[in-house]
Every structure is written in structure tokens, then in C-alpha cells.
Design a protein around this motif. Structure first.
Motif: not given
Length: 437
Positions: A397-400, A407-415, A417-429
Motif C-alpha cells: 500500500q505504501v509502495q503504491t 511520479i507526480l513529482q517527476g521521479d518516474k523511474v523510482e515511482g 519501480l515502487l509500483l512494480d513492487k506493489a503489483v508483484a504483491q498483487n496490490y490491485e490498485l
């Protein structure tokens, strides 16, 4: 020297993860290896009780060889984290050690402190960013089933506003009672409209539900039924989290503005303050030039005699506008909170000052330090330290939402990466947001 470990005889339910009372129960059962592991797991949370208890175990040689140097290091850590019992023990124990041993204890204490990820209970401003103006924001509909049962509660939610000012995604961070108001909160927020800025924004909000001021009888009955105060004082993170939620609900729904004074004694009283259940109404008055918020004192005629504090406006400017201003005949001899948007009438509420025991944030902080994931996530929405702790522990949840912000602040690479980690844990949002950002 006599040292006692904090212990409790309360019966515990099965817990999904280790917490302070889990560790204490293992200690009482003389299962020192498990107690040591669980106390140690609480140290990164800044848990002074865990540090103190580990110090006692090293001092007494419980589950390990007695080691006064390590004991002193942990006592020093406990003192650094705020345990008031540690100072006297440190003074006595230090007199028994050599200069070399004292130096070793200091070095070990500094190493332990470096492992603490959450060193303060205060909020910070890390997530405060510019926000689009509100176009329309309707209140959620009270669920009929909850209304029929007289239920009260709240949701804390995060959401994304798209370039056109529409809410495109909503996530429930916490809710009480569980899931009771989730659907109606999500439905309401998705109908909100903000000014189009051509950019995406992230928001967070707490929605409280009650049918007027909360009933003192119902609140007292609920607290007694669940033994909230007894278990919270004993250190149960689940009860501390629930008690924090109750205190936050009471403060939000009261007709008084609640101030928390950290210097007031932490005295447990059987009766909750009557002001939390008062039906005394706030009122409005037009004050030309005033905006933001301020706290003031008034005389017997309801005239402002002093501006105690203000935000948005400088204290000097707020004083020039407010001192001598007659608020209302019902605002006599008191302390009042005023707030207003620019050009709008000011809302005025009487102020009540209470101790931290009546603060939702205080109990949420205790619960988080003692191992409550719900409380940790609640605080992560407002505190960079708790967010960093949960990111280190791979919380989806916090990764998401940290990913969204980056991402909204312009750091798309790190953002991403965090979303990918959350997706890997099946966090649907996370998958939904990744596709839209």
C-alpha cells in the motif's frame, strides 16, 4: 539494584504479527529466545519499552549470559527513546563499570540508535504539495444500514486527480468499523471535481460519519465492551489503535475544537469530558480581511482581548484585525478557534484543552510503535519516517502511494519501480495506477 520488566497478565487473542504484548507473553512464559526476537523487531519502531526490556534481560542473564555492558547500552537506548525509568538505572549501573566498559556501552548504544528508523512521534510536511481549487465536493451519503444501527465511524483515503480535475482512483487506507463506510466514501470522492490544471495530483482525506454529536452512553458502552482503555494502557497495539480512532472521532464530531497539551499529566479518568458530547453550536461572523485560522481569548462581552496564535496570517496582522472585535454574545469569557477562507465568514468554536490521552494521534503513535500495521499505515500518510519504515518492509500500500507521489513529482523511474513492487504483491490498485500515470 532491583529491576523489573514490564509485564501483563491480560489474556491475548491470536495475533497475525508480533507485537509488544506478544513479546511480553513470551517473557512471562520464560520463552526468552522468542521474547528477545520480538523485542528486537520492535526496536526500529523506536519502541522504548522493548529497549528497556532487552536491557533487563541482558542485566539478569535471562536467555543469555549476563552482560552489564550490553545492558547499559540498551538502557541508554531506552532513555534516548524516551523511557523515563532508564535514567536511574543508568546512573547506578555506570558506577559499577570501568572506563573501558563505559566506552564500549556508549559505542554499542550509538550502533543500536542507528538502527532505529522512527525516532519521533511528530508529523512532518514531506507530503504537502500545491493542490487544485475545489469546484464541487459533495458529502458522502450515510449508508442506510449503518444509520439504522446507529453506527458511527470514519475512513482515511488517498486519491488521484487527473489533468481535467476529475478523481480517477481512490484507495481506502483505513476504516472503522471495517468496510462499513468504504463504498459510500469511494463513491463520494469519485464524484468530486477540482479545477483543471493539466497535471495530475495526489490527495488524502479523512471522512467522519456520525448522526450528530456522538452519544456519551454509546461511546462509553463501546469502550467498556472492548476494554479499550485497560488493554491500551497494558500495551495492546490493536486496542491502542482502536482507542486512537475513538478519540479522533470524538474530537472531530465535538462542538468544541480540541487542543492537546503535551504538558498536562497523563491521568486516566473514568468519565470522558462532557464537552466532547456537547451540542453547543458553533457560529459564524464576517471579519473583513481575516483568513486562515486563529485562537483568541474574549472578555465578558465576547470581545477579543488577545490573539493566542494564528496561521496563514502573521500574528501581528491577525491581532490588528481581531483584537477589539465583538464576536458574539455567546462567546463571553472564553478561548475560541476561528477559521475562514479569504472573503468568507469566519466559523467560531469554543476550545477545550485536553491531555494526550484524548488524542487520536497519541494512541495511533503508541500502536504503531507496538507493532500495529494499521496504525503504521495511518501515520505513513502523514509522516515520512513511517513511510520509509514501511517501504523498507516492502508494504504494497505504501509502495503504491509513494510511487504515485514520486511520479507526480517527476521521479518516474523510482515511482514506477515502487509500483512494480506493489503489483508483484498483487496490490490491485497499483496496476490500475501504473496504467494511468
Amino acid at each position: 539494584m532491583r529491576i523489573s520488566i514490564l509485564a501483563t497478565g491480560l489474556l491475548l487473542s491470536t495475533l497475525a504479527q508480533a507485537d509488544l504484548l506478544d513479546a511480553l507473553q513470551h517473557y512471562e512464559l520464560k520463552d526468552y529466545p522468542k521474547a528477545t526476537v520480538e523485542f528486537t523487531e520492535l526496536l526500529p519502531l523506536g519502541n522504548e519499552i522493548a529497549a528497556f526490556n532487552l536491557a533487563v534481560m541482558f542485566y539478569k542473564g535471562e536467555g543469555t549470559t549476563a552482560d552489564p555492558v550490553k545492558a547499559l547500552a540498551y538502557f541508554q537506548l531506552a532513555a534516548e527513546l524516551g523511557d523515563t525509568r532508564a535514567a536511574g538505572v543508568i546512573s547506578t549501573l555506570s558506577k559499577k563499570l570501568s572506563a573501558t566498559e563505559l566506552q564500549q556501552a556508549d559505542e554499542q548504544s550509538h550502533q543500536l540508535l542507528e538502527q532505529v528508523l522512527v525516532k519521533t512521534l511528530e508529523d512532518d510536511d514531506s507530503d504537502r504539495v500545491s493542490f487544485p481549487d475545489v469546484v464541487s465536493r459533495k458529502a458522502p451519503v450515510y449508508p442506510q444500514g449503518a444509520a439504522n444501527k446507529g453506527l458511527f465511524g470514519y475512513n482515511v483515503l488517498r486519491f488521484v486527480i487527473d489533468e481535467q480535475g476529475n478523481v480517477s482512483a481512490v484507495d481506502v487506507l483505513s476504516s472503522f468499523p471495517a468496510k462499513t463506510f468504504d463504498k459510500t466514501s469511494i463513491r463520494a470522492i469519485k464524484s468530486w471535481k477540482y479545477a483543471a490544471t493539466g497535471q495530475k495530483h495526489q490527495g488524502k482525506v479523512a471522512l467522519h460519519y456520525s448522526l450528530g454529536p456522538l452519544s456519551k452512553h454509546k461511546v462509553t458502552q463501546f469502550m467498556q465492551q472492548h476494554k479499550l482503555v485497560e488493554y491500551a494502557i497494558a500495551g495492546s497495539p490493536q486496542h491502542q489503535y482502536m482507542l486512537g480512532t475513538m478519540m479522533d472521532l470524538l474530537a472531530t464530531n465535538a462542538s468544541y475544537h480540541v487542543n492537546v497539551d503535551k504538558d498536562l499529566p497523563l491521568e486516566i479518568r473514568e468519565e470522558l469530558p462532557e464537552q466532547l458530547f456537547s451540542r453547543k453550536s458553533s457560529f459564524k461572523t464576517k471579519i473583513e480581511g481575516f483568513y486562515g485560522s486563529a485562537e483568541v481569548n474574549t472578555n465578558e462581552k465576547g470581545v477579543v482581548t488577545k490573539v493566542v496564535s494564528s496561521d496563514k496570517m502573521e500574528l501581528r496582522d491577525a491581532s490588528a484585525l481581531l483584537v477589539g472585535k465583538e464576536l458574539d454574545e455567546d462567546a463571553r469569557h472564553g478561548h475560541y478557534k476561528l477559521w475562514a477562507d479569504p472573503g468568507k465568514a469566519a466559523f467560531i468554536e469554543p476550545v477545550i484543552t485536553l491531555s494526550q490521552l484524548h488524542s487520536g494521534h497519541y494512541w495511533w503513535s503508541m500502536a504503531a510503535k507496538n507493532g500495529s500495521l494499521d496504525a503504521q499505515r495511518q501515520l505513513a500518510a502523514f509522516s515520512q519516517q513511517w513511510e520509509n519504515y514501511l517501504l523498507k518492509n516492502n508494504d504494497p500500500q505504501v509502495q503504491t502511494w509513494s510511487g504515485v507521489r514520486k511520479i507526480l513529482q517527476g521521479d518516474k523511474v523510482e515511482g514506477q519501480l515502487l509500483l512494480d513492487k506493489a503489483v508483484a504483491q498483487n496490490y490491485e490498485l497499483a496496476a490500475e495506477l501504473k496504467a494511468t500515470l
